[in-house]
Design a protein around this motif. Structure first.
Motif, PDB file in Angstrom:
ATOM      1  N   ALA A  50       0.780  -1.296  -0.055  1.00 39.14           N
ATOM      2  CA  ALA A  50      -0.119   0.091   0.015  1.00 39.14           C
ATOM      3  C   ALA A  50       0.958   1.272   0.164  1.00 39.14           C
ATOM      4  O   ALA A  50       0.339   2.362  -0.702  1.00 39.14           O
ATOM      5  CB  ALA A  50      -0.926   0.075   1.116  1.00 39.14           C
ATOM      6  N   TYR A  51       1.971   1.058   0.436  1.00 36.65           N
ATOM      7  CA  TYR A  51       2.930   2.423   0.608  1.00 36.65           C
ATOM      8  C   TYR A  51       4.528   1.977   0.696  1.00 36.65           C
ATOM      9  O   TYR A  51       4.978   0.720   1.133  1.00 36.65           O
ATOM     10  CB  TYR A  51       2.667   3.109   1.885  1.00 36.65           C
ATOM     11  N   PHE A  52       5.334   2.653  -0.056  1.00 34.78           N
ATOM     12  CA  PHE A  52       6.622   2.446   0.385  1.00 34.78           C
ATOM     13  C   PHE A  52       7.270   3.871   0.091  1.00 34.78           C
ATOM     14  O   PHE A  52       6.957   4.885  -0.496  1.00 34.78           O
ATOM     15  CB  PHE A  52       7.265   1.376  -0.626  1.00 34.78           C
ATOM     16  N   GLU A  53       8.454   3.977   0.847  1.00 40.23           N
ATOM     17  CA  GLU A  53       9.435   5.121   0.436  1.00 40.23           C
ATOM     18  C   GLU A  53      10.945   4.757   0.562  1.00 40.23           C
ATOM     19  O   GLU A  53      11.071   3.674   1.367  1.00 40.23           O
ATOM     20  CB  GLU A  53       9.238   6.127   1.725  1.00 40.23           C
ATOM     21  N   SER A  54      11.535   5.380  -0.437  1.00 37.92           N
ATOM     22  CA  SER A  54      13.121   5.031  -0.261  1.00 37.92           C
ATOM     23  C   SER A  54      13.948   5.834   0.565  1.00 37.92           C
ATOM     24  O   SER A  54      13.721   6.916   0.985  1.00 37.92           O
ATOM     25  CB  SER A  54      13.678   5.290  -1.693  1.00 37.92           C
ATOM     26  N   HIS A  55      14.987   5.277   0.935  1.00 35.11           N
ATOM     27  CA  HIS A  55      16.209   5.861   1.862  1.00 35.11           C
ATOM     28  C   HIS A  55      17.432   5.581   1.212  1.00 35.11           C
ATOM     29  O   HIS A  55      17.673   4.687   0.863  1.00 35.11           O
ATOM     30  CB  HIS A  55      16.113   5.425   3.171  1.00 35.11           C
ATOM     31  N   ASP A  56      18.477   6.517   1.329  1.00 35.99           N
ATOM     32  CA  ASP A  56      19.724   6.327   0.924  1.00 35.99           C
ATOM     33  C   ASP A  56      20.559   5.392   1.851  1.00 35.99           C
ATOM     34  O   ASP A  56      21.758   5.051   1.452  1.00 35.99           O
ATOM     35  CB  ASP A  56      20.420   7.699   0.568  1.00 35.99           C
ATOM     36  N   ASP A  57      20.228   5.344   3.132  1.00 35.30           N
ATOM     37  CA  ASP A  57      20.902   4.893   4.206  1.00 35.30           C
ATOM     38  C   ASP A  57      20.139   3.804   4.948  1.00 35.30           C
ATOM     39  O   ASP A  57      18.974   4.289   5.238  1.00 35.30           O
ATOM     40  CB  ASP A  57      21.273   6.161   5.210  1.00 35.30           C
ATOM     41  N   ILE A  58      20.642   2.571   5.065  1.00 31.91           N
ATOM     42  CA  ILE A  58      19.722   1.490   5.922  1.00 31.91           C
ATOM     43  C   ILE A  58      19.471   1.997   7.323  1.00 31.91           C
ATOM     44  O   ILE A  58      18.479   1.795   7.824  1.00 31.91           O
ATOM     45  CB  ILE A  58      20.466   0.419   5.800  1.00 31.91           C
ATOM     46  N   ASN A  59      20.544   2.726   7.879  1.00 32.51           N
ATOM     47  CA  ASN A  59      20.224   3.238   9.339  1.00 32.51           C
ATOM     48  C   ASN A  59      19.014   4.176   9.359  1.00 32.51           C
ATOM     49  O   ASN A  59      18.091   4.219  10.288  1.00 32.51           O
ATOM     50  CB  ASN A  59      21.350   3.860   9.989  1.00 32.51           C
ATOM     51  N   ALA A  60      18.992   5.038   8.484  1.00 25.84           N
ATOM     52  CA  ALA A  60      17.778   6.069   8.349  1.00 25.84           C
ATOM     53  C   ALA A  60      16.367   5.252   8.172  1.00 25.84           C
ATOM     54  O   ALA A  60      15.270   5.659   8.750  1.00 25.84           O
ATOM     55  CB  ALA A  60      17.955   7.254   7.396  1.00 25.84           C
TER      56      ALA A  60
END
Length: 96
Positions: A50-60
């Motif tokens: 239903a939803y997703f967002e990307s991050h450049d850093d796994i910790n974030a």
């Protein structure tokens, strides 16, 4: 380049919600959809992305996942409906 993803799976619009984090969104959603792994999503039939967002850093991404898990249900629904008001399954769009 996107390194990590935070996502929400559901079984129906306004249904049960699961918040997760992964470094391979296509594979992880496929695992949920096919029931390849035991757990909450398999038990509750959560097969719709239903939803997703990307991050450049796994910790974030991990921090964001922990943050979202603490959110009230209605806030999570608002987050989903902001970008996906019809609660479409976003998985097919990942394969293009």
């Amino acid at each position: 380049m996107h390194y990590a993803w935070v996502y929400i799976m559901t079984n129906a619009p306004n249904g049960t919600l699961y918040v997760g984090v992964t470094t391979d969104l296509v594979k992880r959603v496929w695992e949920h959809r096919t029931g390849a792994l035991p757990g909450f999503t398999k038990q509750h039939g959560l097969k719709r992305l239903a939803y997703f967002e990307s991050h450049d850093d796994i910790n974030a991404a991990i921090q964001r996942e922990k943050h979202l898990k603490k959110w009230r249900r209605d806030w999570k629904i608002e987050l989903i409906e902001r970008d996906n008001p019809r609660w479409d399954d976003l998985y097919e769009g990942l394969l293009k």
